[in-house]
Design an enzyme around this catalytic site. Structure first.
Site, PDB file in Angstrom:
ATOM      1  N   TYR A 101       4.653  10.030  -4.559  1.00  0.00           N
ATOM      2  CA  TYR A 101       3.984   8.885  -4.132  1.00  0.00           C
ATOM      3  C   TYR A 101       2.325   9.091  -4.230  1.00  0.00           C
ATOM      4  O   TYR A 101       1.833   9.907  -3.759  1.00  0.00           O
ATOM      5  CB  TYR A 101       4.319   8.624  -2.616  1.00  0.00           C
ATOM      6  CG  TYR A 101       3.970   7.670  -2.007  1.00  0.00           C
ATOM      7  CD1 TYR A 101       4.184   6.081  -2.179  1.00  0.00           C
ATOM      8  CD2 TYR A 101       2.745   7.788  -1.063  1.00  0.00           C
ATOM      9  CE1 TYR A 101       3.381   5.342  -1.650  1.00  0.00           C
ATOM     10  CE2 TYR A 101       2.434   6.634  -0.124  1.00  0.00           C
ATOM     11  CZ  TYR A 101       2.374   5.515  -0.651  1.00  0.00           C
ATOM     12  OH  TYR A 101       1.854   4.248   0.078  1.00  0.00           O
TER      13      TYR A 101
ATOM     14  N   LYS B 250      10.250   2.030   5.229  1.00  0.00           N
ATOM     15  CA  LYS B 250      10.959   1.307   4.114  1.00  0.00           C
ATOM     16  C   LYS B 250      12.569   1.252   4.551  1.00  0.00           C
ATOM     17  O   LYS B 250      12.441   0.462   5.488  1.00  0.00           O
ATOM     18  CB  LYS B 250      10.835   2.320   2.741  1.00  0.00           C
ATOM     19  CG  LYS B 250       9.327   2.796   2.498  1.00  0.00           C
ATOM     20  CD  LYS B 250       8.460   1.522   2.135  1.00  0.00           C
ATOM     21  CE  LYS B 250       7.135   1.742   1.991  1.00  0.00           C
ATOM     22  NZ  LYS B 250       6.727   2.971   1.147  1.00  0.00           N
TER      23      LYS B 250
HETATM   24  C1  LIG Z   1       5.631   4.150   1.315  1.00  0.00           C
HETATM   25  C2  LIG Z   1       5.747   5.629   0.888  1.00  0.00           C
HETATM   26  C3  LIG Z   1       5.215   6.618   1.448  1.00  0.00           C
HETATM   27  C4  LIG Z   1       3.804   6.248   2.465  1.00  0.00           C
HETATM   28  O1  LIG Z   1       4.583   5.907   3.950  1.00  0.00           O
HETATM   29  P1  LIG Z   1       3.581   4.909   4.678  1.00  0.00           P
HETATM   30  O2  LIG Z   1       4.611   4.585   5.809  1.00  0.00           O
HETATM   31  O3  LIG Z   1       3.142   3.677   3.934  1.00  0.00           O
HETATM   32  O4  LIG Z   1       2.704   5.633   5.384  1.00  0.00           O
HETATM   33  C5  LIG Z   1       5.545   7.837   1.211  1.00  0.00           C
HETATM   34  N1  LIG Z   1       6.343   8.283   0.181  1.00  0.00           N
HETATM   35  C6  LIG Z   1       7.185   7.182  -0.372  1.00  0.00           C
HETATM   36  C7  LIG Z   1       8.185   7.387  -1.467  1.00  0.00           C
HETATM   37  C8  LIG Z   1       6.795   5.762  -0.255  1.00  0.00           C
HETATM   38  O5  LIG Z   1       7.394   4.718  -0.736  1.00  0.00           O
END
Ligand SMILES: *Cc1c(COP(=O)(O)O)cnc(C)c1O
Length: 399
Positions: free
Chosen positions: A117, A214
């Site tokens: 990420y 997510k």
């Molecule tokens: C969105 C995401 C993050 C970061 O998370 P946040 O809640 O936006 O801080 C880390 N890893 C993956 C794979 C992501 O999709």
């Protein structure tokens, strides 16, 4: 970072009862009816402090940064789902990562999957480096690359599987053998798969973490993160850091994530079923040149996917004819798919990584990892799958 201690011998199981199933634990772990009222749903404890019975607090709660009953319910639940010793909830996925990063010390070195990420890469390049932690990026789908990058002071391997946006897989069991042999920690970002589809701790990882923003939250209405440590000693160190660095998740947000997790299993089943149907539809479409989805037979790591994951998940990417111009034309078609960053919720989202999430990466480096100008990423939601396919057809007709 201090050397990893041998894990404490597990206490013998008190009973021969089998562990309850994933769906049962998602709904009940850490969520017994409220002790004061018998409320079936975990209350949102909007309190900063707790009246003390005498010196030493009350039932372990003193101040809500150190402990809050709503957050604790979520932490217990996620530890149960990932089958680790301790779960912790943070204000975002990245607050989770930075806290994990605080396990490291000046002079330590880490190896990262190169398609991790973007925020993970930014943290190590622009923050951890200033504190004397060095990072090397490799294609960890070939464990030989990890071995090659290993140094005397390497203390952590950061993996993420499947990766974004190309759905490349890393073989966690093989990576765990490397970190195990070097007494280092294997840390896995399990955001795309969720514990319903993949359990890194059971494959040998030491710490698993998520952007709970997510799939765990699942409804695009909360920013949150969680981490689970396999062994209690690492869990205690993370618990100390959570309180000392302070990036905790608030009670209302903890409630939203708990509520999301209750339906995680059924959501992931449907996300995966629809994504496979859409991936197959796209793979046979004349305007599509490539589809990346782990559950398609033509995925180069389909065998690993079947071994490591329960289903293919809700994320896929595909390339349309005509490069960027083709992608731009495509995006004028769909009415149900929303053009947006983020992923993992009930509504279907589409993103053009080159103009959105991966815009800052130099073209040559981007293309080497398969993020080409015509690539589009889908987060397949829970709408009627025939509607979703018809809507994609509207875009493909314009390519
Ligand atoms: C969105 C995401 C993050 C970061 O998370 P946040 O809640 O936006 O801080 C880390 N890893 C993956 C794979 C992501 O999709």
């Amino acid at each position: 970072m201090p050397a990893k201690k041998a894990p404490a011998k597990r206490a013998a199981r008190k009973s021969a009862e089998p562990q309850e199933g994933f769906e049962t634990r998602a709904i009940h772990a850490g969520q017994a009816p409220d002790a004061a009222t018998n409320a079936v749903v975990t209350p949102i404890h909007l309190t900063t402090t707790y009246a003390q019975d005498g010196l030493g607090g009350h039932k372990g709660f003193e101040y809500s940064r150190s402990g809050n009953p709503t957050r604790q319910a979520l932490e217990t639940c996620i530890a149960s789902l990932e089958e680790g010793a301790r779960g912790l909830a943070f204000a975002s996925g990245l607050a989770t990562l930075t806290t994990i990063g605080m396990l490291l010390e000046k002079g330590d070195h880490v190896v990262l999957e190169e398609n991790a990420y973007g925020g993970t890469v930014r943290y190590f390049n622009q923050i951890a480096q200033r504190f004397g932690v060095e990072a090397t990026y490799v294609d960890a789908s070939d464990p030989a690359n990890v071995e090659k990058a290993w140094r005397r002071n390497t203390k952590m391997l950061l993996a993420e599987t499947p990766t974004n946006p190309n759905l490349k897989l890393l073989d966690l069991e093989r990576l765990a053998k490397i970190t195990g042999a070097h007494d280092a920690l294997l840390v896995v970002d399990n955001t795309f798969a969720t514990p319903y589809l993949q359990q890194p701790l059971k494959l040998g990882a030491d710490v698993v973490w998520h952007s709970a923003t997510k799939y765990l939250g699942g409804h695009s209405d909360v920013i949150a993160g969680v981490a689970v440590a396999k062994d209690p000693e690492v869990g205690d160190r993370l618990k100390f850091l959570q309180n000392a660095a302070g990036g905790v998740l608030g009670p209302f947000d903890s409630y939203l994530v708990l509520r999301g997790i209750k339906t995680l299993a059924v959501r992931m089943e449907r996300h995966s079923e629809s994504a496979l149907e859409i991936a197959s539809f796209l793979a046979s479409h004349p305007k599509v040149t490539l589809v990346n989805y782990p559950w398609l037979e033509e995925h180069p790591q389909a065998k690993l996917a079947q071994r490591q994951m329960r289903l293919g998940g809700g994320m896929l990417s595909f390339e349309v004819k005509g490069g960027k111009a083709g992608a731009v034309r495509f995006l004028k078609g769909p009415k149900i798919w929303t053009l947006a960053e983020s992923l993992g919720a009930v509504e279907s989202l589409i993103c053009h990584p080159v103009s959105m999430t991966h815009g800052s990466i130099p073209k040559e480096q981007r293309e080497r990892s398969g993020v080409t100008d015509g690539l589009l990423r889908l987060s397949v939601g829970l709408e009627d799958v025939d509607d979703l396919k018809r809507d994609l057809e509207r875009g493909l007709a314009l390519v």
